[in-house]
Scaffold this motif. Structure first.
Motif, PDB file in Angstrom:
ATOM      1  N   TYR A   1       0.839  -1.193   0.000  1.00 20.78           N
ATOM      2  CA  TYR A   1       0.000   0.000   0.000  1.00 20.78           C
ATOM      3  C   TYR A   1       0.877   1.247   0.000  1.00 20.78           C
ATOM      4  CZ  TYR A   1      -3.264   3.555   1.670  1.00 20.78           C
ATOM      5  OH  TYR A   1      -4.009   4.688   1.799  1.00 20.78           O
ATOM      6  N   ARG A   2       0.382   2.282  -0.690  1.00 17.16           N
ATOM      7  CA  ARG A   2       1.078   3.562  -0.745  1.00 17.16           C
ATOM      8  C   ARG A   2       0.161   4.654  -0.234  1.00 17.16           C
ATOM      9  NH1 ARG A   2       1.576   8.267  -3.280  1.00 17.16           N
ATOM     10  NH2 ARG A   2       3.617   9.086  -3.928  1.00 17.16           N
ATOM     11  N   GLU A   3       0.663   5.462   0.699  1.00 13.97           N
ATOM     12  CA  GLU A   3      -0.129   6.562   1.236  1.00 13.97           C
ATOM     13  C   GLU A   3      -0.140   7.748   0.287  1.00 13.97           C
ATOM     14  OE1 GLU A   3       0.588   5.841   6.048  1.00 13.97           O
ATOM     15  OE2 GLU A   3       1.728   7.382   4.980  1.00 13.97           O
ATOM     16  N   HIS A   4      -1.191   8.550   0.401  1.00 14.57           N
ATOM     17  CA  HIS A   4      -1.328   9.768  -0.405  1.00 14.57           C
ATOM     18  C   HIS A   4      -1.839  10.900   0.484  1.00 14.57           C
ATOM     19  CE1 HIS A   4      -0.844   7.677  -4.303  1.00 14.57           C
ATOM     20  NE2 HIS A   4      -1.509   6.688  -3.700  1.00 14.57           N
ATOM     21  N   GLY A   5      -1.362  12.113   0.212  1.00 17.10           N
ATOM     22  CA  GLY A   5      -1.879  13.289   0.897  1.00 17.10           C
ATOM     23  C   GLY A   5      -0.969  13.897   1.924  1.00 17.10           C
ATOM     24  N   LEU A   6       0.086  13.194   2.341  1.00 20.94           N
ATOM     25  CA  LEU A   6       1.002  13.740   3.343  1.00 20.94           C
ATOM     26  C   LEU A   6       2.298  14.257   2.728  1.00 20.94           C
ATOM     27  CD1 LEU A   6       0.555  11.055   6.168  1.00 20.94           C
ATOM     28  CD2 LEU A   6      -0.535  13.286   5.970  1.00 20.94           C
TER      29      LEU A   6
ATOM     30  N   THR B   1       5.730  14.796   1.754  1.00 16.81           N
ATOM     31  CA  THR B   1       7.032  14.218   2.109  1.00 16.81           C
ATOM     32  C   THR B   1       6.918  13.129   3.185  1.00 16.81           C
ATOM     33  OG1 THR B   1       7.386  15.976   3.738  1.00 16.81           O
ATOM     34  CG2 THR B   1       8.269  16.331   1.504  1.00 16.81           C
ATOM     35  N   TYR B   2       5.771  13.044   3.846  1.00 17.08           N
ATOM     36  CA  TYR B   2       5.605  12.046   4.910  1.00 17.08           C
ATOM     37  C   TYR B   2       4.853  10.808   4.425  1.00 17.08           C
ATOM     38  CZ  TYR B   2       6.992  15.904   7.926  1.00 17.08           C
ATOM     39  OH  TYR B   2       7.680  16.939   8.511  1.00 17.08           O
ATOM     40  N   ASP B   3       4.521  10.764   3.148  1.00 14.64           N
ATOM     41  CA  ASP B   3       3.845   9.583   2.618  1.00 14.64           C
ATOM     42  C   ASP B   3       4.745   8.357   2.754  1.00 14.64           C
ATOM     43  OD1 ASP B   3       1.571  10.935   1.939  1.00 14.64           O
ATOM     44  OD2 ASP B   3       2.156  11.285  -0.151  1.00 14.64           O
ATOM     45  N   LEU B   4       4.145   7.235   3.145  1.00  8.99           N
ATOM     46  CA  LEU B   4       4.873   5.982   3.310  1.00  8.99           C
ATOM     47  C   LEU B   4       4.388   4.962   2.304  1.00  8.99           C
ATOM     48  CD1 LEU B   4       4.876   5.631   7.208  1.00  8.99           C
ATOM     49  CD2 LEU B   4       6.794   6.324   5.759  1.00  8.99           C
ATOM     50  N   VAL B   5       5.272   4.035   1.969  1.00  9.75           N
ATOM     51  CA  VAL B   5       4.921   2.911   1.128  1.00  9.75           C
ATOM     52  C   VAL B   5       5.215   1.632   1.910  1.00  9.75           C
ATOM     53  CG1 VAL B   5       7.204   2.920   0.030  1.00  9.75           C
ATOM     54  CG2 VAL B   5       5.289   1.744  -1.075  1.00  9.75           C
ATOM     55  N   TYR B   6       4.267   0.680   1.877  1.00  9.47           N
ATOM     56  CA  TYR B   6       4.387  -0.573   2.616  1.00  9.47           C
ATOM     57  C   TYR B   6       4.550  -1.720   1.631  1.00  9.47           C
ATOM     58  CZ  TYR B   6       2.413   2.295   6.350  1.00  9.47           C
ATOM     59  OH  TYR B   6       2.178   3.285   7.256  1.00  9.47           O
ATOM     60  N   ALA B   7       5.473  -2.613   1.923  1.00 12.38           N
ATOM     61  CA  ALA B   7       5.700  -3.765   1.048  1.00 12.38           C
ATOM     62  C   ALA B   7       4.656  -4.847   1.337  1.00 12.38           C
ATOM     63  CB  ALA B   7       7.104  -4.317   1.257  1.00 12.38           C
TER      64      ALA B   7
ATOM     65  N   ASN C   1       8.868   2.498   3.881  1.00 16.48           N
ATOM     66  CA  ASN C   1       9.841   3.521   3.512  1.00 16.48           C
ATOM     67  C   ASN C   1       9.085   4.777   3.089  1.00 16.48           C
ATOM     68  OD1 ASN C   1      12.288   4.775   3.035  1.00 16.48           O
ATOM     69  ND2 ASN C   1      13.090   3.098   1.770  1.00 16.48           N
ATOM     70  N   TYR C   2       9.806   5.905   3.054  1.00 16.24           N
ATOM     71  CA  TYR C   2       9.203   7.135   2.575  1.00 16.24           C
ATOM     72  C   TYR C   2       9.127   7.109   1.053  1.00 16.24           C
ATOM     73  CZ  TYR C   2       9.612   9.135   7.232  1.00 16.24           C
ATOM     74  OH  TYR C   2       9.474   9.380   8.587  1.00 16.24           O
ATOM     75  N   VAL C   3       8.097   7.722   0.508  1.00 13.06           N
ATOM     76  CA  VAL C   3       7.893   7.699  -0.936  1.00 13.06           C
ATOM     77  C   VAL C   3       8.828   8.690  -1.627  1.00 13.06           C
ATOM     78  CG1 VAL C   3       6.242   8.103  -2.806  1.00 13.06           C
ATOM     79  CG2 VAL C   3       5.501   6.965  -0.683  1.00 13.06           C
ATOM     80  N   GLN C   4       8.867   9.931  -1.169  1.00 18.02           N
ATOM     81  CA  GLN C   4       9.624  10.969  -1.861  1.00 18.02           C
ATOM     82  C   GLN C   4      11.109  10.978  -1.503  1.00 18.02           C
ATOM     83  OE1 GLN C   4       7.820  14.827  -1.526  1.00 18.02           O
ATOM     84  NE2 GLN C   4       5.780  14.120  -2.145  1.00 18.02           N
TER      85      GLN C   4
END
Length: 204
Positions: free
Chosen positions: A41-46, A48-54, A101-104
């Protein structure tokens, strides 16, 4: 948010039950295990704080030992069945660490979140009461509590009300052997002892 893609689970239970008149006592042991697969899953809306989960695979197993019992009492117009339960469960394995991990601005190796056991030294206690009237009303009350060694706890309260000559509750009180409270007629009355369906002939 993680999406459950499916999984498998199973349990093996063994026990012993003993009947003493209107009292039923039983002890049991249970081994259970499960495996679940969670989508990434990948977060949206935060930003630089968006996270991606494996993608994650979670495996759990545990061993439980328990004791429960009940007592059946029957009057002319009301049948009561108090029941109780005490269970101890120990988690044997909890495997399924989450990588993120962080996305950006991702780090080189990312971050690993260790999964905490959900049923370590878990003690479960429960009390309840089934009440069935001669005219078909059945009321079931239940209170339970779970207490774990990691200070995690939960309480549960249940209430069930049903009506019907052939209705059955959580313990099928009075109807397990096909004989209800309203079938005591004449000089012989067959009174069920609860969920096991054992009965005895009682002559008034």
């Amino acid at each position: 948010m993680l999406l459950n893609l499916g999984g498998t689970s199973g349990a093996l239970t063994f026990g012993y039950q003993q009947q003493h008149g209107a009292t039923t006592l039983s002890g049991y042991g249970r081994f259970d295990g499960s495996q679940s697969h969670l989508d990434g899953y990948r977060e949206h809306g935060l930003q630089t704080y968006d996270l991606v989960y494996a993608r994650q695979t979670v495996r759990n197993s545990g061993l439980a030992l328990g004791f429960d019992g009940s007592y059946s009492w029957q009057g002319e117009r009301l049948q009561l069945r108090p029941f109780w339960k005490l269970e101890y469960r120990q988690s044997l394995s909890n495997n399924g660490d989450a990588w993120m991990n962080y996305v950006q601005q991702p780090s080189t190796d990312g971050y690993l979140l260790k999964m905490q056991g959900y049923a370590d030294n878990m003690l479960t206690a429960g009390l309840g009461l089934d009440m069935q009237t001669r005219n078909g009303w059945l009321i079931s009350l239940l209170f339970g509590r779970d207490q774990g060694s990691n200070s995690a706890s939960s309480n549960s309260v249940g209430l069930r009300v049903s009506y019907g000559k052939g209705g059955a509750g959580s313990g099928n009180v009075g109807a397990a052997d096909g004989v209800g409270l309203d079938e005591c007629q004449g000089r012989r009355c067959r009174r069920g002892t609860g969920m096991q369906g054992h009965g005895e002939q009682i002559r008034p």
